[in-house]
Design an enzyme around this catalytic site. Structure first.
Site, PDB file in Angstrom:
ATOM      1  N   LYS A   8      25.470  79.413  -5.287  1.00  0.00           N
ATOM      2  CA  LYS A   8      24.550  78.035  -5.418  1.00  0.00           C
ATOM      3  C   LYS A   8      23.637  77.963  -4.288  1.00  0.00           C
ATOM      4  O   LYS A   8      22.181  78.005  -4.490  1.00  0.00           O
ATOM      5  CB  LYS A   8      25.314  76.788  -5.636  1.00  0.00           C
ATOM      6  CG  LYS A   8      24.250  75.662  -6.026  1.00  0.00           C
ATOM      7  CD  LYS A   8      24.789  74.198  -6.174  1.00  0.00           C
ATOM      8  CE  LYS A   8      24.903  73.624  -4.541  1.00  0.00           C
ATOM      9  NZ  LYS A   8      25.209  72.257  -4.450  1.00  0.00           N
TER      10      LYS A   8
ATOM     11  N   ASP B  53      24.076  73.420 -10.104  1.00  0.00           N
ATOM     12  CA  ASP B  53      24.636  72.264  -9.390  1.00  0.00           C
ATOM     13  C   ASP B  53      25.293  71.476 -10.604  1.00  0.00           C
ATOM     14  O   ASP B  53      25.251  71.766 -11.721  1.00  0.00           O
ATOM     15  CB  ASP B  53      23.775  71.693  -8.301  1.00  0.00           C
ATOM     16  CG  ASP B  53      22.552  70.804  -9.171  1.00  0.00           C
ATOM     17  OD1 ASP B  53      22.544  70.922 -10.574  1.00  0.00           O
ATOM     18  OD2 ASP B  53      22.103  69.973  -8.799  1.00  0.00           O
TER      19      ASP B  53
END
Length: 248
Positions: free
Chosen positions: A119, A137
């Site tokens: 991420k 996320d």
């Protein structure tokens, strides 16, 4: 589903033409550090904290030489400050020793840095280097499941599924638009369905408040007339800058 997903993306592009990363940064190093700090806290709190951090440690070399206890005090407002300090010291030392003090522009290099996962790497690649990436996320994962694009829970699997729906050129901006929508309208507990511009396309319409007036009161950030998360937002951002730490 693919047609509906792509139409949702087009609609979101019209609603949020100004979508952007909501972390303040001036270079790849600052974005990398800010993204690591953003775990388990808000981008606003990170943005309120990083001015002092980067004033003290403007380069990887400076940060790698930091006294841990002094860094901990600076980043304490972001929570989990001891673990984050360890990560920042480790990644800064790695940048200094293995990459000549520069943030690498490859996923395989970024994920080797302490505290950096896919991420974080995709955030840095997409926004500091222009390399397309999907940032999964909590907001992104929640919305794509709500829209029935996938029922996967694992972020890596979610990333793979969504990557198969959209052309690579859309990946970075799609991530911003979905996160913007999740923060402003499609909230986790009380989505503002009655104020949602993509309600006709949403298979989960009705999970939240459908009365337009009541839903309008649930809107956040610029949609609700409130400050955004960045102290230094892009020039085309229609909302108000966030206040500095201690200013409200």
């Amino acid at each position: 589903m693919v047609r509906r997903a792509r139409r949702i993306n087009r609609e979101l592009a019209e609603v949020y033409p100004y979508a952007h990363p909501e972390l303040d940064f001036r270079n790849p190093f600052e974005l990398l550090v800010a993204t690591v700090l953003s775990a388990q806290t808000t981008d606003l709190r990170v943005n309120q904290t990083t001015p002092a951090l980067f004033a003290a440690y403007p380069t990887p070399e400076d940060m790698a030489a930091a006294v841990p206890e002094e860094m901990e005090e600076i980043i304490r407002p972001t929570g989990f400050f001891r673990a984050k300090t360890k990560s920042l010291l480790g990644l800064s030392a790695a940048l200094r020793d293995e990459f000549g003090g520069e943030v690498p522009g490859r996923l395989e290099d970024l994920v080797k840095l302490p505290g950096v996962g896919r991420k974080t790497a995709n955030v840095v690649l997409g926004n500091a280097f222009g390399v397309p990436g999907i940032t999964v996320d909590t907001h992104f994962g929640r919305l794509v499941r709500r829209w029935k694009w996938t029922d996967e829970e694992d972020p890596v699997k979610v990333e793979a599924v969504v990557a198969g729906i959209f052309p690579k050129s859309e990946w970075t901006m799609l991530s911003h638009r979905v996160v913007f929508h999740g923060r402003r309208i499609c909230h986790a507990r009380r989505p503002a369905c009655g104020a949602c511009p993509i309600a006709p396309l949403c298979p989960s319409y009705g999970e939240g408040e459908t009365d337009p007036e009541k839903a309008g009161k649930l809107l956040k950030y610029e949609m609700g007339g409130y400050p955004g998360q960045r102290l230094s937002p892009p020039a085309d951002y229609p909302g108000k800058p966030a206040p500095a730490l201690g200013a409200g």
